[in-house]
Design a protein around this motif. Sequence first.
Motif: not given
Ligand code: URA
Length: 223
Positions: A144, A146, A205-207, A212-215
């Motif tokens: 990601m 961002a 600062n989420y895209i 969502g949260d990739f990790g």
């Molecule tokens: N990292 C993420 O996991 N998601 C985002 O949208 C931005 C940064």
Amino acid sequence: MDSPAWTTPLDRISVLEQDRSLLNLMTIIRDQTTSDRDFSSAVEKVVRRLIASALNHVPAEEHTITTPLNATYTGVRFTKGVCGVSILRAGACMEQALRDTWTGPLSFGKLLIQRDEETSIAKIYYSKLPASITKDVVLLLEPMLATGGSVIKAVETLTGNGVPEDSIVLVNVVSSRKGLDVVSGRFPGLKIVSAAVDMELTAQNYISPGLGDFGDRYYGTCA
Ligand code: URA
């Protein structure tokens, strides 16, 4: 005579062809109802395509072999090794696709970068890079992009360790328009391969529309 396709210069910033099968995978990945397991499976398929595309930036030369029919075939062979450097934790999920896709000399490095809570400045907490990295093409693995803060710190760390800027290829699944502009403006030699470019960043600062949260989704650590 026209030059062969493999010798033509590649775009510095490239986005994968938005064909039906990629868009289907991205729809699965972006859907909030997708299970963590289906998310990681679809991500791995997209990452394979990204890595294959990024490897086009490795220099190559013409190479002629003889087939089992005693016929000659002129193809290419790569002339440099590859080092995959993951920005932890999410970048590590891209390593297996690189192992599976690349046929030549391969090493890996890791960077742990976090934002200092008081200053908001990205800081390196852990860095382990192979000695051979200065001679390799480096695939910087970060799903990601961002704001670009971590990637800027990572590229500075790599160049500070002797890696030429134009030997680095940033590989990411989704970039924000802003992150792409910031990072490409700061590092004119850096190459970037992405599967999608999203227009918005949220206040956190989420895209957006994003995924969502990739990790958390990849590693199953959502609350
Ligand atoms: N990292 C993420 O996991 N998601 C985002 O949208 C931005 C940064």
